[in-house]
Design a protein around this motif. Structure first.
Motif, short mmCIF file in Angstrom:
data_model
loop_
_atom_site.label_atom_id
_atom_site.label_comp_id
_atom_site.label_asym_id
_atom_site.label_seq_id
_atom_site.Cartn_x
_atom_site.Cartn_y
_atom_site.Cartn_z
N SER A 125 0.86 -1.18 0.00
CA SER A 125 0.00 0.00 0.00
C SER A 125 0.90 1.23 0.00
O SER A 125 2.11 1.13 -0.26
CB SER A 125 -0.97 -0.03 1.18
OG SER A 125 -1.93 1.00 1.01
N SER A 126 0.33 2.38 0.27
CA SER A 126 1.08 3.62 0.07
C SER A 126 0.59 4.69 1.03
O SER A 126 -0.59 4.72 1.40
CB SER A 126 0.84 4.08 -1.37
OG SER A 126 1.27 5.41 -1.53
N ALA A 127 1.51 5.59 1.37
CA ALA A 127 1.13 6.75 2.18
C ALA A 127 0.13 7.64 1.45
O ALA A 127 -0.48 8.51 2.06
CB ALA A 127 2.37 7.55 2.55
N LEU A 216 16.18 20.29 -13.34
CA LEU A 216 15.04 19.82 -12.56
C LEU A 216 14.02 20.95 -12.46
O LEU A 216 14.40 22.12 -12.33
CB LEU A 216 15.52 19.45 -11.15
CG LEU A 216 14.44 19.15 -10.11
CD1 LEU A 216 13.78 17.80 -10.39
CD2 LEU A 216 15.03 19.16 -8.70
N GLN A 217 12.77 20.59 -12.53
CA GLN A 217 11.72 21.57 -12.21
C GLN A 217 11.29 21.29 -10.77
O GLN A 217 10.85 20.18 -10.45
CB GLN A 217 10.53 21.39 -13.13
CG GLN A 217 10.84 21.72 -14.59
CD GLN A 217 9.57 21.82 -15.41
OE1 GLN A 217 8.65 21.02 -15.26
NE2 GLN A 217 9.51 22.83 -16.26
N VAL A 218 11.43 22.29 -9.93
CA VAL A 218 10.99 22.16 -8.53
C VAL A 218 9.55 22.67 -8.49
O VAL A 218 9.29 23.85 -8.76
CB VAL A 218 11.90 22.94 -7.58
CG1 VAL A 218 11.35 22.88 -6.15
CG2 VAL A 218 13.32 22.41 -7.64
N VAL A 231 7.88 18.54 1.31
CA VAL A 231 8.65 17.70 2.24
C VAL A 231 8.08 16.27 2.22
O VAL A 231 6.87 16.09 2.27
CB VAL A 231 8.58 18.29 3.67
CG1 VAL A 231 9.08 17.30 4.71
CG2 VAL A 231 9.37 19.59 3.73
N ARG A 232 8.99 15.30 2.12
CA ARG A 232 8.58 13.88 2.09
C ARG A 232 9.48 13.05 2.99
O ARG A 232 10.60 13.43 3.31
CB ARG A 232 8.68 13.31 0.67
CG ARG A 232 7.77 13.96 -0.36
CD ARG A 232 6.30 13.64 -0.13
NE ARG A 232 5.47 14.19 -1.19
CZ ARG A 232 5.01 15.46 -1.21
NH1 ARG A 232 5.29 16.30 -0.23
NH2 ARG A 232 4.26 15.86 -2.21
N ASP A 233 8.99 11.85 3.29
CA ASP A 233 9.73 10.87 4.10
C ASP A 233 10.35 9.88 3.12
O ASP A 233 9.71 8.91 2.69
CB ASP A 233 8.73 10.20 5.05
CG ASP A 233 9.38 9.22 6.00
OD1 ASP A 233 10.48 8.73 5.70
OD2 ASP A 233 8.73 8.91 7.02
N GLY A 296 -2.39 18.43 -7.28
CA GLY A 296 -2.59 17.22 -6.48
C GLY A 296 -1.52 16.99 -5.43
O GLY A 296 -1.68 16.12 -4.57
N ASP A 297 -0.39 17.73 -5.49
CA ASP A 297 0.67 17.53 -4.50
C ASP A 297 0.27 18.07 -3.14
O ASP A 297 -0.43 19.08 -3.04
CB ASP A 297 1.96 18.24 -4.94
CG ASP A 297 2.87 17.34 -5.76
OD1 ASP A 297 2.51 16.17 -5.99
OD2 ASP A 297 3.94 17.82 -6.19
N ILE A 298 0.77 17.42 -2.10
CA ILE A 298 0.59 17.92 -0.74
C ILE A 298 1.86 18.63 -0.30
O ILE A 298 2.92 18.45 -0.91
CB ILE A 298 0.24 16.78 0.23
CG1 ILE A 298 1.32 15.68 0.17
CG2 ILE A 298 -1.13 16.21 -0.10
CD1 ILE A 298 1.16 14.60 1.22
N1 UFG Z 1 9.04 17.03 -7.30
C1 UFG Z 1 9.61 18.09 -7.95
N2 UFG Z 1 10.04 17.91 -9.24
C2 UFG Z 1 9.91 16.72 -9.89
C3 UFG Z 1 9.31 15.63 -9.21
C4 UFG Z 1 8.87 15.83 -7.91
O1 UFG Z 1 9.76 19.18 -7.40
O2 UFG Z 1 10.30 16.62 -11.07
C5 UFG Z 1 8.62 17.20 -5.88
C6 UFG Z 1 7.13 16.99 -5.65
O3 UFG Z 1 6.42 18.18 -5.87
C7 UFG Z 1 7.14 16.52 -4.18
C8 UFG Z 1 8.46 15.76 -4.05
O4 UFG Z 1 9.29 16.22 -5.12
O5 UFG Z 1 7.18 17.64 -3.34
C9 UFG Z 1 8.31 14.26 -4.17
O6 UFG Z 1 7.61 13.94 -5.37
P1 UFG Z 1 7.54 12.46 -5.95
O7 UFG Z 1 6.79 12.51 -7.24
O8 UFG Z 1 8.89 11.85 -5.96
O9 UFG Z 1 6.72 11.66 -4.83
P2 UFG Z 1 5.24 11.89 -4.26
O10 UFG Z 1 5.37 12.14 -2.78
O11 UFG Z 1 4.49 12.88 -5.04
O12 UFG Z 1 4.57 10.48 -4.52
C10 UFG Z 1 5.26 9.23 -4.27
C11 UFG Z 1 4.73 8.18 -5.25
C12 UFG Z 1 3.29 7.88 -4.95
C13 UFG Z 1 3.16 7.45 -3.50
C14 UFG Z 1 3.73 8.51 -2.58
C15 UFG Z 1 3.72 7.98 -1.16
O13 UFG Z 1 4.85 8.65 -6.59
O14 UFG Z 1 2.86 6.81 -5.76
O15 UFG Z 1 5.07 8.82 -2.94
O16 UFG Z 1 4.13 8.97 -0.26
F1 UFG Z 1 1.87 7.27 -3.21
#
Ligand code: UFG
Ligand code: NAD
Length: 336
Positions: A125-127, A216-218, A231-233, A296-298
């Motif tokens: 599953s997924s966060a 990279l596009q941030v 911010v991510r884990d 859709g991003d958090i």
């Molecule tokens: N980001 C960028 N530039 C990019 C890609 C990502 O700035 O080219 C940023 C995103 O906005 C986000 C962070 O980097 O802030 C992480 O993005 P990811 O796409 O790497 O990961 P996500 O957290 O969006 O999603 C991933 C998986 C999902 C899963 C989730 C679980 O893609 O399938 O982690 O936390 F559900």
């Protein structure tokens, strides 16, 4: 017949690393994969790492006949289910493909398990099931929601597993909610190999560092986070793999159980933290532009890891330096 763990999607990113961890823990592995997002070369790479090439069947989890044949031919004691589609953006364009692969595929697999009397199941599953966090760190009792078809497939399969558990005695099920898996095996023999333009941050950063992509596009610098970027884990894929071995052992010891547990590190890092860490690991510059938020991003997401520690006796051991160094070694090896 020798007791065997069936790993669906075992040729993919997380499944291949988990196969290594399972083999190193003494398990015999049979991989089932339709290779829609992976290559069979990974099997020889696993052999190079562990000394054992896992058995492999090229088939689809939606093919009930193929599954029945496989359960008849092998003494499968547990199933780890990684197979599925995982691109959030694609899922909004191709929702039926996602429900078919991820939901119907899981139903077909569980039905075949039922026919074969195999009742130990570990699910990816997924966060993403937490939606937009109401409070951090995320505990497993946080309300669930989905904002895209991919996330919804994870919610639905979690619910199917709960219904099955409630309906029938004897199921031993682990629903593992992954945070952001990154990195690669330290040997650089296996890693993440996205097709086309990477959707996720770390593979994209690696390709910029390697000179395969310009910049990279941030996505956004106006979030309510210390530097304004998301911010991510991030969790090293080998830590995640060890978490699966711990979950399997937990299930094996239970008479019946439905375990739901976060697999993360409990620490959050921003996009710019990761860029800097990758620059240090690779000694390359990662050029970037700040652009608009990605829909859709958090803003931020990280795990409460105490339940995993308590139930599984597992915690992640690798840090972002390890994640970036291993991702870079893999990037450099796979480009060469
Ligand atoms: N980001 C960028 N530039 C990019 C890609 C990502 O700035 O080219 C940023 C995103 O906005 C986000 C962070 O980097 O802030 C992480 O993005 P990811 O796409 O790497 O990961 P996500 O957290 O969006 O999603 C991933 C998986 C999902 C899963 C989730 C679980 O893609 O399938 O982690 O936390 F559900
Ligand atoms: P991946 O695409 O690298 O691996 C999935 C594997 O499943 C691939 O080898 C693919 O060929 C196979 N597959 C897909 N559909 C199939 C089908 N119908 N029948 C047989 N094989 C099929 O993905 P991954 O990153 O290793 O993810 C594994 C699991 O973990 C997925 O269920 C994914 O949703 C979940 N997950 C991944 C992340 C992540 O960021 N990578 C985060 C949370 C959850």
């Amino acid at each position: 017949m020798i007791p065997t763990i069936l790993v669906t999607g075992g040729a993919g990113f997380i499944g291949s690393h988990t196969t290594v961890a399972l083999q190193e823990a003494g398990y015999r592995v049979l991989i089932l994969d339709n290779l829609c997002n992976s290559s069979p070369t990974v099997l020889r790479r696993i052999e190079q790492i562990t000394g054992v090439e896992p058995e492999f069947v090229q088939a689809d989890i939606r093919d009930g006949g193929a599954l029945d044949a496989l359960f008849q031919a092998h003494q499968i004691t547990a199933v780890m289910h990684f197979a599925g589609l995982k691109a959030v953006g694609e899922s909004t364009r191709l929702p039926l493909a996602y429900y078919d692969n991820n939901v119907n595929g899981s139903v077909q697999l569980l039905s075949a398990m039922q026919r074969a009397n195999v009742n130990t199941f570990v699910f990816s599953s997924s966060a993403t099931v937490y939606g937009d966090p109401q409070k951090l760190p995320l505990t497993e009792d946080h309300p669930r929601s989905a904002t895209n078809p991919y996330g919804h497939t994870k919610l639905v399969v979690e619910d199917i597993l709960e219904s099955l558990y409630n309906a029938q005695a004897g199921w031993r099920i682990a629903r593992l909610r992954y945070f952001n898996p990154v990195g690669a095996h330290p040997s650089a023999l296996i890693g993440e190999a996205p097709q086309g333009v990477p959707n996720n941050l770390m593979p994209y950063v690696a390709q910029v560092a390697a000179g395969q992509r310009d910049r990279l596009q941030v996505f956004g610098s106006d979030y309510d986070t210390p530097d304004g970027t998301g911010v991510r884990d991030y969790i090293h894929v080998m830590d995640l793999a060890q978490g699966h071995v711990a979950a399997l052992r937990y299930c094996e010891q239970a008479r019946q159980d439905l375990l739901t547990v976060n697999l993360g590190t409990g620490k959050g890092y921003s996009v710019l933290d990761m860029v800097r860490a990758f620059e240090q690991a690779s000694r390359k510059t990662v050029a970037y532009d700040i652009v608009a938020r990605r829909p859709g991003d958090i803003a931020a997401c990280w795990a409460d890891t105490s339940l995993a520690e308590q139930k599984l006796g597992w915690r992640a051991g690798k840090n972002i330096k390890d994640m970036c160094e291993d991702a870079w070694r893999w990037q450099a090896a796979s480009a060469g």
